[in-house]
Design an enzyme around this catalytic site. Structure first.
Site, mmCIF file in Angstrom:
data_model
loop_
_atom_site.group_PDB
_atom_site.id
_atom_site.type_symbol
_atom_site.label_atom_id
_atom_site.label_comp_id
_atom_site.label_asym_id
_atom_site.label_seq_id
_atom_site.Cartn_x
_atom_site.Cartn_y
_atom_site.Cartn_z
ATOM 1 N N GLU A 1 82.253 -41.322 64.224
ATOM 2 C CA GLU A 1 80.845 -40.976 63.967
ATOM 3 C C GLU A 1 80.679 -40.500 62.520
ATOM 4 O O GLU A 1 79.730 -40.892 61.824
ATOM 5 C CB GLU A 1 80.411 -39.886 64.939
ATOM 6 C CG GLU A 1 79.036 -39.311 64.661
ATOM 7 C CD GLU A 1 78.887 -37.900 65.197
ATOM 8 O OE1 GLU A 1 77.993 -37.178 64.703
ATOM 9 O OE2 GLU A 1 79.662 -37.511 66.092
ATOM 10 N N ASP B 1 78.385 -42.710 59.851
ATOM 11 C CA ASP B 1 77.199 -42.144 59.205
ATOM 12 C C ASP B 1 77.189 -42.485 57.722
ATOM 13 O O ASP B 1 76.148 -42.817 57.145
ATOM 14 C CB ASP B 1 77.207 -40.629 59.411
ATOM 15 C CG ASP B 1 76.056 -39.945 58.703
ATOM 16 O OD1 ASP B 1 74.892 -40.240 59.023
ATOM 17 O OD2 ASP B 1 76.313 -39.102 57.821
ATOM 18 N N ASP C 1 75.078 -40.655 68.041
ATOM 19 C CA ASP C 1 76.463 -40.473 67.596
ATOM 20 C C ASP C 1 77.297 -41.723 67.892
ATOM 21 O O ASP C 1 78.099 -42.167 67.055
ATOM 22 C CB ASP C 1 77.098 -39.278 68.311
ATOM 23 C CG ASP C 1 76.506 -37.940 67.860
ATOM 24 O OD1 ASP C 1 75.788 -37.919 66.846
ATOM 25 O OD2 ASP C 1 76.772 -36.936 68.541
ATOM 26 N N GLU D 1 76.615 -44.607 65.471
ATOM 27 C CA GLU D 1 77.319 -44.412 64.201
ATOM 28 C C GLU D 1 78.807 -44.720 64.355
ATOM 29 O O GLU D 1 79.421 -45.329 63.458
ATOM 30 C CB GLU D 1 77.117 -42.985 63.707
ATOM 31 C CG GLU D 1 75.693 -42.674 63.279
ATOM 32 C CD GLU D 1 75.460 -41.211 62.976
ATOM 33 O OE1 GLU D 1 74.433 -40.894 62.332
ATOM 34 O OE2 GLU D 1 76.285 -40.364 63.385
#
EC number: 3.1.26.3
Length: 229
Positions: free
Chosen positions: A45, A49, A118, A121
């Site tokens: 995650e 991102d 989450d 990502e």
């Protein structure tokens, strides 16, 4: 390693065939299901991102070559925020493939915005590690689709805009009041009212207070701007 049927279906929806299937398994594994021999998706995650951020920064620069940093920043934030990632996750039915612990599953984890965002990502990071930046970029651009070109409306912060409208007319900031909260703890629905000093109000409902406040502000802002024109 061979993917389960649900993850094979997810791989198809992503448009990517994994050379290292274990990356996809890790990307959909929540910390509530992790164990000694099963890693969760938190590190992925973190990486995803950053990959998403770079893809969106490039896309926005290409989309509007004359935009200033002040114009680009809110558009960028709208495209990478958790709500948008969760929307994309719902679009590809990512929730159906999440590996959750029993308690998280019983509390509606497959529908939770934070978990979906989450995991989205993490999936981006999994594709990046499996096949490189260009492949991850192509997938992100395909999944985000028209959101990039139409982000202008989403990027406008209605609460800020309404407050600026009020201040320009020597009014105090708008006030927000929670009228009700319905539904179970894992899927609440908030009803929020926004009020201006002159008595004008609007209501909206959403799955979080923030979203409901934004929606109420957007409705009232549209009303006052229409009346002023």
């Amino acid at each position: 390693m061979k993917l389960s049927a649900d993850l094979q279906a997810l791989s198809t929806r992503l448009g990517h065939r994994f050379e290292r299937p274990e990356l996809l398994v890790r990307a959909v594994t929540h910390s509530s299901r992790a164990g000694v021999n099963r890693e969760d998706n938190q590190r992925l995650e973190f990486l995803g991102d950053r990959v998403l951020g770079l893809v969106m920064a490039e896309a926005l620069l290409a989309e509007d070559k004359g935009a200033s940093e002040g114009q680009l920043a809110p558009r960028f934030n709208a495209l990478v925020r958790k709500e948008t990632c969760a929307d994309v996750a719902r679009q590809i039915d990512l929730g159906d493939s999440l590996k959750l612990g029993r308690s998280e599953m019983m509390s509606g984890g497959r529908r939770k915005q934070a978990l979906l965002g989450d995991a989205m990502e993490a999936v981006i990071a999994a594709v990046y590690l499996d096949a490189g930046f260009d492949t991850a970029k192509d997938m992100v651009l395909r999944l985000w689709g028209d959101r990039i070109g139409s982000v202008e409306d989403d990027a406008r912060d209605a609460k800020t805009a309404l407050q600026e409208w009020a201040q320009a007319r020597a009014m105090p900031p708008p006030s927000y009041r929670e009228l009700s909260r319905e539904g179970p703890d894992h899927a609440p629905v908030f009803v929020i009212e926004v009020r201006l000093e002159d008595g004008q109000t609007a209501k909206a409902k959403a799955g979080s207070k923030r979203q409901a406040e934004q929606a109420a502000a957007k409705t009232l802002l549209a009303t006052v701007e229409k009346n002023a024109s």
